[in-house]
Design an enzyme around this catalytic site. Sequence first.
Site, mmCIF file in Angstrom:
data_model
loop_
_atom_site.group_PDB
_atom_site.id
_atom_site.type_symbol
_atom_site.label_atom_id
_atom_site.label_comp_id
_atom_site.label_asym_id
_atom_site.label_seq_id
_atom_site.Cartn_x
_atom_site.Cartn_y
_atom_site.Cartn_z
ATOM 1 N N HIS A 208 0.840 -1.209 0.000
ATOM 2 C CA HIS A 208 0.000 0.000 0.000
ATOM 3 C C HIS A 208 0.869 1.251 0.000
ATOM 4 O O HIS A 208 2.075 1.175 0.179
ATOM 5 C CB HIS A 208 -0.904 0.019 1.246
ATOM 6 N N ASP A 210 0.815 5.101 2.117
ATOM 7 C CA ASP A 210 0.136 5.719 3.254
ATOM 8 C C ASP A 210 -0.563 6.969 2.760
ATOM 9 O O ASP A 210 0.017 7.746 2.003
ATOM 10 C CB ASP A 210 1.139 6.103 4.346
ATOM 11 N N HIS A 285 4.764 0.195 -0.049
ATOM 12 C CA HIS A 285 5.533 -0.606 0.901
ATOM 13 C C HIS A 285 4.656 -1.710 1.487
ATOM 14 O O HIS A 285 3.429 -1.689 1.326
ATOM 15 C CB HIS A 285 6.117 0.295 2.000
ATOM 16 N N ARG A 295 7.966 -8.568 15.823
ATOM 17 C CA ARG A 295 8.304 -7.286 15.232
ATOM 18 C C ARG A 295 7.263 -6.263 15.679
ATOM 19 O O ARG A 295 6.066 -6.547 15.707
ATOM 20 C CB ARG A 295 8.310 -7.402 13.709
HETATM 21 O O1 LIG Z 1 5.171 -2.406 9.941
HETATM 22 C C1 LIG Z 1 5.686 -1.758 9.054
HETATM 23 O O2 LIG Z 1 6.912 -1.672 8.921
HETATM 24 C C2 LIG Z 1 4.817 -1.033 8.060
HETATM 25 C C3 LIG Z 1 3.487 -0.633 8.619
HETATM 26 C C4 LIG Z 1 2.738 0.248 7.690
HETATM 27 O O3 LIG Z 1 3.050 0.352 6.538
HETATM 28 C C5 LIG Z 1 1.593 1.042 8.175
HETATM 29 O O4 LIG Z 1 1.230 0.944 9.358
HETATM 30 O O5 LIG Z 1 1.037 1.809 7.352
HETATM 31 FE FE LIG Z 2 2.121 2.020 5.602
#
Ligand SMILES: O=C(O)CCC(=O)C(=O)O
Ligand SMILES: [Fe+2]
Length: 362
Positions: A208, A210, A285, A295
């Site tokens: 996606h 952001d 990403h 994680r």
């Molecule tokens: O967890 C991650 O590294 C990415 C999370 C992400 O892309 C988001 O929360 O929009």
């Molecule tokens: Fe994100």
Amino acid sequence: MVENTPTPLIPNNEILPLIDLKGQRDEVSKLIVKACEDFGFFKLINHGVPMDVISSLEEASFDFFAKPSSEKERASLCSNPPYGYGCKNIGLNGDVGEVEYLILDAKPAAITTYPINLRDAVSSYVEAVRELACEILDLMAEGLGAQQTSVFSSFIRAVNSDSLLRLNHYPPLRDRDTSPSTGNAAAATASATSGADGVCNRIGFGEHTDPQILTILKSNGVGGLQISVQDGVWVPVSPHPTAFFVNVGDVLQDRESTSFASLLLLIMLTVLKAMTNGKFLSVRHRAMVNWQESRMSMAYFASPSLDSRISPLAHLVTPNSPRLYRSFTWAEYKKATYSGRLGDSRLNLFRIQPGDETAAKQ
Ligand SMILES: O=C(O)CCC(=O)C(=O)O
Ligand SMILES: [Fe+2]
């Protein structure tokens, strides 16, 4: 069931820019603009956010996610969507991932139902990271030659800014039951396909961009984030090896090295793409699950207020670089985001079509 996306992978992330915020201001602003044009993404060190502020939020987040599901759900009962606790379901339109998350309004007064250590940690973190976001946005404006350097950061400083904090927890796959008798074939496959860093071929948070102005993301040093640099090619974002060493004192080695990984801030931009008339990229990403380690990622999404109108900086629209997007309010854009799927490209909905003179002038 989460599908794997079989896409080519570049094996290291040396190509990703690493920027030192303590560098010479003119230089830093140019580097930031270049990184945003080339990748829509960079890592930042020496940003000035205190270590204890970062580690307190990380600890409080781990504490929260370690609670039984019923307690996590109860804690967020008073929250209106999209705020609150969620597990596996991302958004309202059928996207799923191997992640549990908590979405919090970045206005601290709005998070009264959560454990006190989490509330305190969130408010200190948000305050520090908002300042950092404003500093980065001012540097971007300077680098872009904007007349008013607060042109972007004023959106975030507004009292009714819609900024939010998202805590993502990706439990390690090996914690799931993998015994042959119960036959968890998916986890067994993931174990077989994980790399030396434990990152495996299972999607935690799907591809996606952001939607907000800018994201400042911090992870606990466990690999998993990947960014797409060209269509279909993914670059894993791992902690920078040299940066790790720079900040390590002999005595504090272990503690400090883990913390230092968390100081790599990942900046992703989408609405800025519209405000820079397409000069900046918004990066696609995704996050993969780790086989052996938990994680945690903590993402601060810097957003305008709902009624803010987004339009490009006037000097970036020229005969050679005609206007790409019609102006829109953050509320309109947010609605488009929540009504689509995670991987949809929403900015295209606002693209000016050839011959649409009215939109081009708005
Ligand atoms: O967890 C991650 O590294 C990415 C999370 C992400 O892309 C988001 O929360 O929009
Ligand atoms: Fe994100």
